[in-house]
Design an enzyme around this catalytic site. Sequence first.
Site, mmCIF file in Angstrom:
data_model
loop_
_atom_site.group_PDB
_atom_site.id
_atom_site.type_symbol
_atom_site.label_atom_id
_atom_site.label_comp_id
_atom_site.label_asym_id
_atom_site.label_seq_id
_atom_site.Cartn_x
_atom_site.Cartn_y
_atom_site.Cartn_z
ATOM 1 N N GLY A 126 5.510 -35.299 -2.619
ATOM 2 C CA GLY A 126 4.148 -34.535 -3.014
ATOM 3 C C GLY A 126 3.558 -35.339 -4.261
ATOM 4 O O GLY A 126 2.533 -35.221 -4.327
ATOM 5 N N ASN A 168 5.298 -24.578 -10.377
ATOM 6 C CA ASN A 168 6.623 -24.655 -10.281
ATOM 7 C C ASN A 168 7.516 -24.202 -11.448
ATOM 8 O O ASN A 168 8.585 -23.760 -10.852
ATOM 9 C CB ASN A 168 6.796 -26.024 -10.144
ATOM 10 C CG ASN A 168 5.939 -26.886 -11.079
ATOM 11 O OD1 ASN A 168 4.790 -27.092 -11.119
ATOM 12 N ND2 ASN A 168 6.731 -28.002 -12.076
ATOM 13 N N HIS A 217 11.439 -31.990 0.339
ATOM 14 C CA HIS A 217 12.662 -31.443 -0.142
ATOM 15 C C HIS A 217 12.565 -30.194 -0.747
ATOM 16 O O HIS A 217 13.609 -29.667 -1.122
ATOM 17 C CB HIS A 217 13.393 -32.453 -1.094
ATOM 18 C CG HIS A 217 12.508 -32.859 -2.385
ATOM 19 N ND1 HIS A 217 12.960 -32.726 -3.584
ATOM 20 C CD2 HIS A 217 11.130 -33.252 -2.579
ATOM 21 C CE1 HIS A 217 12.270 -32.658 -4.526
ATOM 22 N NE2 HIS A 217 11.156 -33.397 -3.956
ATOM 23 N N CYS A 270 12.237 -34.191 -19.363
ATOM 24 C CA CYS A 270 13.071 -35.356 -20.296
ATOM 25 C C CYS A 270 12.422 -36.644 -20.022
ATOM 26 O O CYS A 270 12.543 -37.218 -18.965
ATOM 27 C CB CYS A 270 14.427 -35.404 -19.865
ATOM 28 S SG CYS A 270 15.532 -34.298 -20.927
HETATM 29 N N1 PLP Z 1 3.997 -30.311 -7.059
HETATM 30 C C1 PLP Z 1 4.999 -29.697 -7.433
HETATM 31 C C2 PLP Z 1 4.293 -28.282 -7.578
HETATM 32 C C3 PLP Z 1 6.193 -29.722 -7.605
HETATM 33 O O1 PLP Z 1 7.163 -28.866 -7.919
HETATM 34 C C4 PLP Z 1 6.782 -30.883 -7.419
HETATM 35 C C5 PLP Z 1 8.062 -31.469 -7.416
HETATM 36 O O2 PLP Z 1 8.902 -30.896 -8.120
HETATM 37 C C6 PLP Z 1 5.927 -32.076 -7.053
HETATM 38 C C7 PLP Z 1 4.617 -31.656 -6.873
HETATM 39 C C8 PLP Z 1 6.292 -33.511 -6.548
HETATM 40 O O3 PLP Z 1 6.761 -33.704 -5.359
HETATM 41 P P1 PLP Z 1 7.891 -34.960 -4.895
HETATM 42 O O4 PLP Z 1 8.888 -34.738 -5.560
HETATM 43 O O5 PLP Z 1 7.901 -34.934 -3.461
HETATM 44 O O6 PLP Z 1 7.106 -36.053 -5.224
#
Ligand code: PLP
Length: 392
Positions: free
Chosen positions: A74, A155, A205, A329
């Site tokens: 992501g 998130n 994931h 962190c």
């Molecule tokens: N965008 C959101 C909303 C996420 O929660 C996360 C990961 O926690 C990411 C992007 C990043 O994804 P990745 O861990 O595959 O780089």
Amino acid sequence: MDHVESRIDLDYNAGAPPLQAARDALESAAGVAGNPSSAHAQGRLARQLLERARAQVAELAGVPAARVVFTSGGTEAAHAALHGLAWGHREAGRRRVVISGLEHPCMRAAALGLGREGFEIEVVPPGADGVIDAGRFLESCLDGCAAAALMAAQNEIGTLQPVAEVADGLADRGVPLVVDAVQAVDRTEREVWGPLHAATTLSAHKLGGFAGSGAVILPEKARMIPLIAGGEQERGWRGGTPAVLLAAAFGAAAVIAARRPVTAWDGIETLRDRFESHLAARLDGVVVLGKRARRLPNTSAFRVRGLRGEDLAAALDLDGIAVSTGSACSTGAARPSATLLAMGLSAGEAREMVRVSLGPATPEEAIDRAVAALVAAASRLRRHLAPARAGR
Ligand code: PLP
């Protein structure tokens, strides 16, 4: 070493456990040694696996397979989409990039990078409920906007954003939008996260594939430059030999997500709501964040007044329960979450946040154990804090 089997995972938003179907797909792809760019038989076999995975992810997103570009996750997808679109639209007068104040650090960092490259960055703050006002966001995109980003589901607190309304409004103005759908896919209907005309970012994931794997769904009419130039892999959109094994696992997880009716999450929402009501009934000072907004069915973000989230999370960890906090962190120092600060929480309040996130395999008993562990940890911490405060 910890006995992971007996632990309770309430940190599903950080990463869902890999599905059996994804493990099987990874293992069977591991037997294929070819490079999908090679013309020989082995290469063609690898190519077949890659294209099958692409079709599976495309079906989940409801787009033609040609719009799916595999990435390393992501984070790369966010950078590729925002940079690609901003530079693709940097014509006379278009030098602004607008993002919401709720974006994941990867999208913020992508915007910051564009700022260093001469773009003007505007961050639209959310309301106190953790939701972006669509009208205000659209207004910010009126003049000279090269690209905008609005995530579908936040998130940390799980609030859903008015992506469809913003995507339509921006399409009328010819402003390209990036939708970070990483947390919304699988847990909400496709109408919540797109992909509409927008560029959409996914991560394997979060839905039962493996970390290090994701995708950008290209916008319908892409005026976008590739972030990673190299060979002609991914039809020139992303150089580098594709990770066929990870893509195969992503595809297998996407098939399950596409087949799972969204109502399958209703039971999880009921569990989440039970967690919140039981916790509030048994513990003073519980404040649930974004409670009145539309939220992901699996996510609960709350704070317990006067107690640091990291202390509660550490106590739960000792009890074998994984949750997370609103702090990122870095070099050992906990920084309060930018999202919570943008919602108007003070740094102290932001440090109180704890996030519990559930998955399809979360047993009911996990919720009761988490509530009991939180109540016990909070009273221990309060007993410990009371004399310290009295002594000041
Ligand atoms: N965008 C959101 C909303 C996420 O929660 C996360 C990961 O926690 C990411 C992007 C990043 O994804 P990745 O861990 O595959 O780089």
